[in-house]
Design a protein around this motif. Structure first.
Motif, short mmCIF file in Angstrom:
data_model
loop_
_atom_site.label_atom_id
_atom_site.label_comp_id
_atom_site.label_asym_id
_atom_site.label_seq_id
_atom_site.Cartn_x
_atom_site.Cartn_y
_atom_site.Cartn_z
N ALA A 130 0.82 -1.21 0.00
CA ALA A 130 0.00 0.00 0.00
C ALA A 130 0.86 1.27 0.00
CB ALA A 130 -0.93 0.01 1.21
N GLY A 131 2.15 1.11 0.28
CA GLY A 131 3.04 2.27 0.32
C GLY A 131 2.92 3.06 1.61
N THR A 132 2.29 2.50 2.64
CA THR A 132 2.05 3.25 3.87
C THR A 132 3.02 2.97 5.00
OG1 THR A 132 0.47 1.54 4.53
CG2 THR A 132 -0.43 3.52 3.48
N SER A 133 3.71 1.83 4.99
CA SER A 133 4.58 1.53 6.13
C SER A 133 5.87 0.86 5.70
CB SER A 133 3.84 0.65 7.15
OG SER A 133 3.53 -0.59 6.59
N ARG A 134 6.90 1.08 6.54
CA ARG A 134 8.20 0.45 6.32
C ARG A 134 9.06 0.61 7.56
NH1 ARG A 134 11.05 4.29 1.81
NH2 ARG A 134 10.52 6.28 2.71
N PHE A 135 10.05 -0.24 7.66
CA PHE A 135 11.02 -0.18 8.75
C PHE A 135 11.86 1.08 8.61
CE2 PHE A 135 15.45 -0.82 9.94
CZ PHE A 135 15.35 -1.20 11.26
N GLU A 136 12.14 1.72 9.76
CA GLU A 136 13.01 2.90 9.75
C GLU A 136 13.92 2.87 10.96
OE1 GLU A 136 11.95 7.25 10.93
OE2 GLU A 136 11.66 7.13 8.76
N TRP A 137 15.20 3.17 10.73
CA TRP A 137 16.20 3.29 11.80
C TRP A 137 16.91 4.62 11.60
CZ3 TRP A 137 21.47 3.98 11.48
CH2 TRP A 137 22.20 3.81 12.67
N GLU A 138 17.03 5.41 12.69
CA GLU A 138 17.65 6.74 12.55
C GLU A 138 18.49 7.04 13.79
OE1 GLU A 138 15.75 10.41 10.65
OE2 GLU A 138 15.25 10.62 12.78
N ILE A 139 19.59 7.76 13.57
CA ILE A 139 20.45 8.15 14.68
C ILE A 139 21.05 9.53 14.38
CG2 ILE A 139 22.52 7.04 13.74
CD1 ILE A 139 23.15 6.18 16.67
N ASP A 179 2.75 6.46 -4.38
CA ASP A 179 3.19 6.90 -5.70
C ASP A 179 4.69 7.18 -5.61
OD1 ASP A 179 3.82 8.25 -8.07
OD2 ASP A 179 1.87 9.27 -8.15
N LYS A 180 5.47 6.30 -6.17
CA LYS A 180 6.93 6.34 -6.00
C LYS A 180 7.57 7.62 -6.54
CE LYS A 180 7.76 1.34 -5.75
NZ LYS A 180 6.52 0.98 -5.21
N ARG A 181 6.90 8.32 -7.45
CA ARG A 181 7.46 9.58 -7.97
C ARG A 181 7.67 10.60 -6.86
NH1 ARG A 181 3.24 11.70 -12.03
NH2 ARG A 181 1.96 11.03 -10.28
N TYR A 182 6.85 10.51 -5.80
CA TYR A 182 6.90 11.49 -4.72
C TYR A 182 7.84 11.08 -3.59
CZ TYR A 182 2.99 13.68 -7.07
OH TYR A 182 2.20 14.30 -7.99
#
Length: 157
Positions: A60-69, A141-144
């Motif tokens: 759906a393009g709404t969620s994904r894993f994210e790691w940030e530091i 929409d991958k363009r964005y």
């Protein structure tokens, strides 16, 4: 810090969000890697810097894993010099709407003219208030995707 990022993305109908914003930041970011299964981003926001790793999005393009530091700004500046072609620059406005905060990105440079709002949610079907300046949904929409805008800027569409 890692978490599952759940967000929806929208185009903007007017700039009235600017009057409602409580914060405006300037961001510069580049990508060390833009593979569809993982992106590695370096971002400088005002006087802070971050490195972020994101996994693939769901269908759906709404969620994904994210790691940030957080990283030192000087190191981020050096890393941006190593990034793939296409450094993004934008203003980010934080706009409270109901119980949520929209992050509205006004792009600069080769993406000038593009303004996109994102809202982070606790779960994919979480209801949220839609302000009158919110336009068409472009979630998925991958363009964005910011990483895509470095390769094919908005002004070239």
């Amino acid at each position: 810090m890692e978490h599952l990022e759940i967000e929806r993305k929208f185009l903007i109908l007017s700039d009235t969000f600017k009057k409602e914003a409580y914060q405006k930041d300037r961001l510069v970011q580049g990508y060390l890697n833009t593979h569809p299964d993982r992106t590695v981003r370096v971002r400088i926001m005002n006087h802070e810097a971050f490195i972020t790793v994101k996994g693939p999005t769901n269908t759906a393009g709404t969620s994904r894993f994210e790691w940030e530091i957080n990283i030192p700004v000087e190191e981020a500046t050096n890393l941006i010099d190593l990034c793939e072609t296409g450094i993004l620059e934008k203003y980010r406005y934080r706009v409270p709407v109901g119980r949520h905060i929209f992050e509205v990105d006004e792009f600069l440079g080769e993406n000038k003219g593009l303004i996109v709002a994102e809202i982070e949610l606790q779960h994919e079907n979480e209801p949220f208030e839609k302000p009158n300046w919110l336009g068409k949904e472009v979630t998925g929409d991958k363009r964005y995707y910011n990483s895509a805008l470095t390769k094919k800027p908005f002004t070239t569409w």
